[in-house]
Design a protein around this motif. Structure first.
Motif, PDB file in Angstrom:
ATOM      1  N   GLY A  57      13.723  11.600  30.854  1.00  0.00           N
ATOM      2  CA  GLY A  57      14.326  10.981  32.028  1.00  0.00           C
ATOM      3  C   GLY A  57      14.455   9.473  31.895  1.00  0.00           C
ATOM      4  N   MET A  58      13.396   8.797  31.455  1.00  0.00           N
ATOM      5  CA  MET A  58      13.444   7.350  31.297  1.00  0.00           C
ATOM      6  C   MET A  58      14.419   6.941  30.198  1.00  0.00           C
ATOM      7  N   SER A  59      14.441   7.700  29.103  1.00  0.00           N
ATOM      8  CA  SER A  59      15.367   7.389  28.012  1.00  0.00           C
ATOM      9  C   SER A  59      16.805   7.488  28.485  1.00  0.00           C
ATOM     10  N   VAL A  60      17.127   8.564  29.193  1.00  0.00           N
ATOM     11  CA  VAL A  60      18.489   8.756  29.687  1.00  0.00           C
ATOM     12  C   VAL A  60      18.855   7.666  30.696  1.00  0.00           C
ATOM     13  N   LEU A  61      17.922   7.300  31.565  1.00  0.00           N
ATOM     14  CA  LEU A  61      18.186   6.253  32.551  1.00  0.00           C
ATOM     15  C   LEU A  61      18.496   4.917  31.869  1.00  0.00           C
ATOM     16  N   LEU A  62      17.669   4.523  30.909  1.00  0.00           N
ATOM     17  CA  LEU A  62      17.876   3.248  30.216  1.00  0.00           C
ATOM     18  C   LEU A  62      19.169   3.262  29.396  1.00  0.00           C
ATOM     19  N   ILE A  63      19.420   4.385  28.712  1.00  0.00           N
ATOM     20  CA  ILE A  63      20.651   4.491  27.919  1.00  0.00           C
ATOM     21  C   ILE A  63      21.874   4.368  28.817  1.00  0.00           C
TER      22      ILE A  63
ATOM     23  N   ALA B 265      17.162   3.183  21.900  1.00  0.00           N
ATOM     24  CA  ALA B 265      17.864   2.452  20.840  1.00  0.00           C
ATOM     25  C   ALA B 265      18.809   3.358  20.055  1.00  0.00           C
ATOM     26  N   SER B 266      18.390   4.589  19.801  1.00  0.00           N
ATOM     27  CA  SER B 266      19.228   5.502  19.015  1.00  0.00           C
ATOM     28  C   SER B 266      20.351   6.125  19.842  1.00  0.00           C
ATOM     29  N   GLY B 267      20.203   6.154  21.171  1.00  0.00           N
ATOM     30  CA  GLY B 267      21.217   6.783  22.018  1.00  0.00           C
ATOM     31  C   GLY B 267      22.294   5.841  22.506  1.00  0.00           C
ATOM     32  N   ILE B 268      22.003   4.529  22.549  1.00  0.00           N
ATOM     33  CA  ILE B 268      22.966   3.567  23.086  1.00  0.00           C
ATOM     34  C   ILE B 268      24.262   3.508  22.269  1.00  0.00           C
ATOM     35  N   PRO B 269      24.241   3.500  20.915  1.00  0.00           N
ATOM     36  CA  PRO B 269      25.510   3.402  20.180  1.00  0.00           C
ATOM     37  C   PRO B 269      26.526   4.485  20.528  1.00  0.00           C
ATOM     38  N   LEU B 270      26.106   5.744  20.552  1.00  0.00           N
ATOM     39  CA  LEU B 270      27.042   6.818  20.897  1.00  0.00           C
ATOM     40  C   LEU B 270      27.501   6.690  22.340  1.00  0.00           C
ATOM     41  N   ALA B 271      26.588   6.323  23.239  1.00  0.00           N
ATOM     42  CA  ALA B 271      26.951   6.171  24.646  1.00  0.00           C
ATOM     43  C   ALA B 271      27.975   5.053  24.823  1.00  0.00           C
ATOM     44  N   VAL B 272      27.787   3.945  24.129  1.00  0.00           N
ATOM     45  CA  VAL B 272      28.745   2.838  24.209  1.00  0.00           C
ATOM     46  C   VAL B 272      30.100   3.277  23.666  1.00  0.00           C
ATOM     47  N   PHE B 273      30.093   4.016  22.577  1.00  0.00           N
ATOM     48  CA  PHE B 273      31.336   4.509  21.987  1.00  0.00           C
ATOM     49  C   PHE B 273      32.105   5.389  22.976  1.00  0.00           C
ATOM     50  N   ILE B 274      31.397   6.266  23.692  1.00  0.00           N
ATOM     51  CA  ILE B 274      32.042   7.169  24.656  1.00  0.00           C
ATOM     52  C   ILE B 274      32.522   6.410  25.888  1.00  0.00           C
ATOM     53  N   LEU B 275      31.654   5.581  26.459  1.00  0.00           N
ATOM     54  CA  LEU B 275      31.969   4.917  27.722  1.00  0.00           C
ATOM     55  C   LEU B 275      33.038   3.837  27.551  1.00  0.00           C
ATOM     56  N   THR B 276      33.034   3.146  26.416  1.00  0.00           N
ATOM     57  CA  THR B 276      34.057   2.122  26.194  1.00  0.00           C
ATOM     58  C   THR B 276      35.451   2.732  26.215  1.00  0.00           C
TER      59      THR B 276
ATOM     60  N   PRO C  78      32.598  11.697  34.642  1.00  0.00           N
ATOM     61  CA  PRO C  78      32.599  12.683  33.544  1.00  0.00           C
ATOM     62  C   PRO C  78      31.985  12.130  32.261  1.00  0.00           C
ATOM     63  N   ALA C  79      32.299  10.869  31.937  1.00  0.00           N
ATOM     64  CA  ALA C  79      31.729  10.265  30.730  1.00  0.00           C
ATOM     65  C   ALA C  79      30.229  10.068  30.883  1.00  0.00           C
ATOM     66  N   LEU C  80      29.792   9.656  32.068  1.00  0.00           N
ATOM     67  CA  LEU C  80      28.358   9.472  32.304  1.00  0.00           C
ATOM     68  C   LEU C  80      27.618  10.799  32.183  1.00  0.00           C
ATOM     69  N   ALA C  81      28.212  11.880  32.712  1.00  0.00           N
ATOM     70  CA  ALA C  81      27.586  13.199  32.595  1.00  0.00           C
ATOM     71  C   ALA C  81      27.478  13.621  31.136  1.00  0.00           C
ATOM     72  N   THR C  82      28.501  13.322  30.348  1.00  0.00           N
ATOM     73  CA  THR C  82      28.457  13.633  28.921  1.00  0.00           C
ATOM     74  C   THR C  82      27.322  12.894  28.235  1.00  0.00           C
ATOM     75  N   VAL C  83      27.196  11.606  28.542  1.00  0.00           N
ATOM     76  CA  VAL C  83      26.122  10.791  27.955  1.00  0.00           C
ATOM     77  C   VAL C  83      24.748  11.319  28.379  1.00  0.00           C
TER      78      VAL C  83
ATOM     79  N   LEU D 111      23.774  21.140  36.669  1.00  0.00           N
ATOM     80  CA  LEU D 111      24.092  20.100  37.644  1.00  0.00           C
ATOM     81  C   LEU D 111      25.258  19.231  37.185  1.00  0.00           C
ATOM     82  N   ALA D 112      25.346  18.999  35.885  1.00  0.00           N
ATOM     83  CA  ALA D 112      26.374  18.082  35.369  1.00  0.00           C
ATOM     84  C   ALA D 112      27.433  18.789  34.533  1.00  0.00           C
ATOM     85  N   SER D 113      27.465  20.121  34.560  1.00  0.00           N
ATOM     86  CA  SER D 113      28.368  20.854  33.663  1.00  0.00           C
ATOM     87  C   SER D 113      29.835  20.583  33.967  1.00  0.00           C
ATOM     88  N   ARG D 114      30.175  20.513  35.242  1.00  0.00           N
ATOM     89  CA  ARG D 114      31.581  20.285  35.599  1.00  0.00           C
ATOM     90  C   ARG D 114      32.045  18.919  35.102  1.00  0.00           C
ATOM     91  N   GLN D 115      31.239  17.897  35.375  1.00  0.00           N
ATOM     92  CA  GLN D 115      31.584  16.563  34.901  1.00  0.00           C
ATOM     93  C   GLN D 115      31.579  16.509  33.375  1.00  0.00           C
TER      94      GLN D 115
END
Length: 274
Positions: free
Chosen positions: A77-83, A146-157, A192-197, A259-263
């Motif tokens: 939970g904390m990792s996902v929140l920070l990412i 640290a390991s999750g931020i690069p992919l998340a930035v790639f998706i959200l950008t 939708p992008a946030l749910a994916t991340v 909970l996040a499947s649709r998004q």
């Protein structure tokens, strides 16, 4: 081009077959959690003759499963929140502001996708030791973040860049600051992008075995993947307890996905249809 009724029927049959193949191991795991060890060995693929709920009661006494469960929930939970927070702000900056170092910063995040973090396990171990974070859940949280931020930035950008600039201009005319434009206007549009991340990083943190094995030695601080190893004995294994533990550990992941499947599906298929 329209699909014929026969062709659509074949598609549905293939889809249902894939669904059965995917769900069968899960159904077998749940069914085995209600069996005794003897019944698992005698009829491994059959339904339980009777439901043995005492297996779940025995699980909580055999291992500190409540601690394992809480540790996994807290770390994931904390990792996902920070990412989500940091990657959303970084993506907004990269997508909407252009400075001379923007390209270098983008390449820096892409390096995080190219270089496996496990290659730096020795420096990471020394770093966590110097910071006094060995045998601390925060060591796992920082590494997963640290390991999750690069992919998340790639998706959200990519999602931020698809949003029309006119929305921001209208918000600024109404007196919104950059943060208000980000928080109140753009962020709700990229759900939708946030749910994916969230789903991708939650599954990664929840299922990871490598880093908890390296950084956590204290029994009560172990996460579920490492803690469940206690149930594997040298000469024998209580498979009913193991399946019960796996069933309980799968519940939070299934809940998050539902909970996040649709998004999540909207995020995966965004841009596919114009």
């Amino acid at each position: 081009m329209k699909t014929s009724i026969g062709g659509r029927a074949v598609q549905y049959v293939i889809a249902y077959l894939f669904m059965l193949v995917a769900l069968y191991p899960i159904a077998l795991m749940i069914a085995s959690s209600f069996k005794t060890n003897m019944e698992i060995f005698a009829n491994p693929l059959s339904l339980p003759s009777s439901l043995h709920f005492e297996t779940y009661q025995k699980l909580w006494k055999a291992v500190p499963f409540a601690d394992f469960l809480w540790n996994s929930i807290f770390v994931s939970g904390m990792s996902v929140l920070l990412i989500t927070v940091f990657s959303a702000m970084a993506s907004f900056y990269l997508a909407r502001f252009s400075f001379k170092w923007t390209a270098a910063l983008t390449f820096f995040f892409l390096l995080g996708l190219m270089i496996p973090i496990k290659l730096g396990i020795v420096p990471l171990f020394i770093l966590m030791k110097n910071l006094g974070l060995l045998n601390s859940l925060w060591s796992l949280i920082l590494i997963y973040t640290a390991s999750g931020i690069p992919l998340a930035v790639f998706i959200l950008t990519g999602f931020f860049r698809t949003l029309p600039v006119e929305l921001e201009e209208a918000a600024r005319i109404d007196g919104c600051s950059n943060f208000q434009v980000f928080w109140k206007v753009l962020l709700p549009l990229i759900r939708p992008a946030l749910a994916t991340v969230v789903i991708i990083n939650f599954i990664h943190a929840w299922n990871d075995f490598f880093f908890p094995l390296i950084f956590i030695q204290k029994e009560t601080l172990k996460t579920i993947p490492v803690g469940m190893m206690v149930l594997f004995g040298e000469y024998e294994t209580d498979w009913s307890l193991l399946f019960a533990g796996l069933t309980l550990s799968a519940v939070p992941m299934i809940g998050v996905f539902l909970l996040a499947s649709r998004q999540f599906m909207e995020g995966l298929t965004a841009g596919a249809v114009k």
